[in-house]
Design an enzyme around this catalytic site. Structure first.
Site, PDB file in Angstrom:
ATOM      1  N   ASP A 126       7.331  48.419 -56.159  1.00  0.00           N
ATOM      2  CA  ASP A 126       6.332  47.186 -55.919  1.00  0.00           C
ATOM      3  C   ASP A 126       6.524  46.330 -57.303  1.00  0.00           C
ATOM      4  O   ASP A 126       6.142  47.025 -58.412  1.00  0.00           O
ATOM      5  CB  ASP A 126       5.095  47.694 -55.919  1.00  0.00           C
ATOM      6  CG  ASP A 126       3.997  46.541 -55.348  1.00  0.00           C
ATOM      7  OD1 ASP A 126       4.504  45.294 -55.645  1.00  0.00           O
ATOM      8  OD2 ASP A 126       2.790  47.053 -54.801  1.00  0.00           O
ATOM      9  N   ARG A 128       5.036  43.370 -57.758  1.00  0.00           N
ATOM     10  CA  ARG A 128       4.038  42.187 -57.635  1.00  0.00           C
ATOM     11  C   ARG A 128       3.335  42.308 -58.893  1.00  0.00           C
ATOM     12  O   ARG A 128       3.207  43.063 -59.627  1.00  0.00           O
ATOM     13  CB  ARG A 128       3.220  42.296 -56.626  1.00  0.00           C
ATOM     14  CG  ARG A 128       3.988  42.000 -55.276  1.00  0.00           C
ATOM     15  CD  ARG A 128       3.190  42.172 -53.995  1.00  0.00           C
ATOM     16  NE  ARG A 128       2.673  43.619 -53.627  1.00  0.00           N
ATOM     17  CZ  ARG A 128       2.007  43.909 -52.844  1.00  0.00           C
ATOM     18  NH1 ARG A 128       1.414  43.130 -52.186  1.00  0.00           N
ATOM     19  NH2 ARG A 128       1.987  45.375 -52.557  1.00  0.00           N
TER      20      ARG A 128
HETATM   21  N1  LIG Z   1      10.490  45.236 -50.382  1.00  0.00           N
HETATM   22  C1  LIG Z   1       9.887  45.581 -49.207  1.00  0.00           C
HETATM   23  N2  LIG Z   1       8.708  44.834 -49.006  1.00  0.00           N
HETATM   24  C2  LIG Z   1       7.902  44.742 -47.850  1.00  0.00           C
HETATM   25  C3  LIG Z   1       8.309  45.420 -46.930  1.00  0.00           C
HETATM   26  N3  LIG Z   1       7.650  45.379 -46.133  1.00  0.00           N
HETATM   27  C4  LIG Z   1       6.644  44.602 -46.506  1.00  0.00           C
HETATM   28  N4  LIG Z   1       6.904  44.086 -47.470  1.00  0.00           N
HETATM   29  C5  LIG Z   1       6.174  43.103 -48.406  1.00  0.00           C
HETATM   30  O1  LIG Z   1       5.106  43.827 -48.954  1.00  0.00           O
HETATM   31  C6  LIG Z   1       4.030  42.845 -49.192  1.00  0.00           C
HETATM   32  C7  LIG Z   1       2.743  43.445 -48.468  1.00  0.00           C
HETATM   33  O2  LIG Z   1       2.399  44.647 -48.948  1.00  0.00           O
HETATM   34  P1  LIG Z   1       1.738  45.649 -48.557  1.00  0.00           P
HETATM   35  O3  LIG Z   1       1.958  46.984 -49.345  1.00  0.00           O
HETATM   36  O4  LIG Z   1       2.013  45.765 -46.973  1.00  0.00           O
HETATM   37  O5  LIG Z   1       0.209  45.466 -48.522  1.00  0.00           O
HETATM   38  P2  LIG Z   1      -0.584  45.248 -49.653  1.00  0.00           P
HETATM   39  O6  LIG Z   1      -0.698  43.843 -49.750  1.00  0.00           O
HETATM   40  O7  LIG Z   1       0.105  45.837 -50.910  1.00  0.00           O
HETATM   41  O8  LIG Z   1      -1.785  46.057 -49.540  1.00  0.00           O
HETATM   42  P3  LIG Z   1      -3.078  45.684 -48.546  1.00  0.00           P
HETATM   43  O9  LIG Z   1      -3.713  44.692 -49.014  1.00  0.00           O
HETATM   44  O10 LIG Z   1      -3.527  46.936 -48.089  1.00  0.00           O
HETATM   45  O11 LIG Z   1      -2.251  44.807 -47.338  1.00  0.00           O
HETATM   46  C8  LIG Z   1       4.576  41.527 -48.638  1.00  0.00           C
HETATM   47  O12 LIG Z   1       5.101  40.853 -49.823  1.00  0.00           O
HETATM   48  C9  LIG Z   1       5.793  41.745 -47.786  1.00  0.00           C
HETATM   49  O13 LIG Z   1       6.691  41.059 -47.986  1.00  0.00           O
HETATM   50  C10 LIG Z   1       9.769  46.346 -47.238  1.00  0.00           C
HETATM   51  O14 LIG Z   1      10.038  47.134 -46.314  1.00  0.00           O
HETATM   52  N5  LIG Z   1      10.440  46.246 -48.180  1.00  0.00           N
END
Ligand SMILES: Nc1nc2c(ncn2[C@@H]2O[C@H](COP(=O)(O)OP(=O)(O)OP(=O)(O)O)[C@@H](O)[C@H]2O)c(=O)[nH]1
Ligand SMILES: [Zn+2]
Length: 213
Positions: A126, A128
């Site tokens: 992650d 971010r």
């Molecule tokens: N690298 C990668 N990114 C993903 C994948 N699936 C979704 N994403 C990205 O993950 C992000 C969303 O993250 P999540 O972990 O689903 O949710 P979160 O925002 O961290 O957590 P919540 O607040 O509970 O939704 C978005 O930027 C999506 O584009 C994947 O398989 N691989």
């Protein structure tokens, strides 16, 4: 401060009329958006979502993840409350970008899970950061939030950035046969609070003790 407020406008949606506020991150060039409804600057904790961009889930109806469902539910919840804010953050693919996310999906098609796929591509699980959220919220007069998320890292990141997370509000929607493995991996490897995970021993919480700590 690298977040610069640019302009606001009305944004009518199926969930009601929001006000859309545009911001620019002058360091990265990313354009972030906040959708607000109601009086959010009166000091009371505000129902809020910090939503990371997912083109495939948010706009292209993908069932591989839960993003589109969460975005819709967040907007609906704000509308029902009559007051709240959704931050739409341009950090696609957990920060690796759209094209790398497609590369990661390709590896997942071959059996990798979402974390392994990122790592095989040389990225962290992650990538971010949430440093844009506090200045965006501050511009809107918001210092305390009720955060709709299942992600404990997001709660911590916002708290560490000086936003008071008065409550975590669970946002579990959109589970389907295509994203079951993805959601289970989020719970087992990334620590997400997901009730319907199928993973033994995973923390279940709808109002975390540590929220705001
Ligand atoms: N690298 C990668 N990114 C993903 C994948 N699936 C979704 N994403 C990205 O993950 C992000 C969303 O993250 P999540 O972990 O689903 O949710 P979160 O925002 O961290 O957590 P919540 O607040 O509970 O939704 C978005 O930027 C999506 O584009 C994947 O398989 N691989
Ligand atoms: Zn998604």
């Amino acid at each position: 401060m690298s977040i610069r407020y640019i302009a606001s406008s009305k944004l009518p949606t199926p969930f009601g009329e929001f006000t859309m506020h545009g911001f620019e991150d002058t360091e990265t060039g990313k354009e972030h958006v906040a959708l607000s409804m109601g009086d959010i600057g009166n000091g009371e904790p505000v129902l809020a979502r910090a939503h990371s961009e997912c083109l495939t889930g948010d706009a292209l109806f993908s069932l591989r993840c839960d993003c589109g469902f969460q975005l819709e539910e967040a907007l609906r919840s704000v509308s029902v409350a009559g007051r709240g804010v959704v931050l739409y953050l341009r950090q696609e693919g957990r920060g690796i970008g759209l094209l790398n996310k497609i590369r990661a999906y390709n590896l997942q098609d071959q059996g990798a899970d979402t974390v392994e796929a990122n790592e095989r591509l040389g990225f962290g699980a992650d990538m971010r950061n949430y440093s844009m959220c506090q200045p965006m919220l501050a511009h809107l007069g918001v210092s305390a939030i009720r955060l709709m998320t299942n992600n404990p890292r997001k709660v911590k990141a916002l708290s560490d950035a000086g936003v008071t997370v008065a409550e975590r509000v669970a946002l579990e929607v959109g589970r389907n046969p295509h994203n079951r493995g993805y959601l289970d991996t989020k719970a087992s490897k990334l620590g997400h609070y997901l009730q319907q995970t199928g993973q033994p021993g995973v923390a279940i919480s709808h109002q975390d003790d540590e929220a705001g700590a």
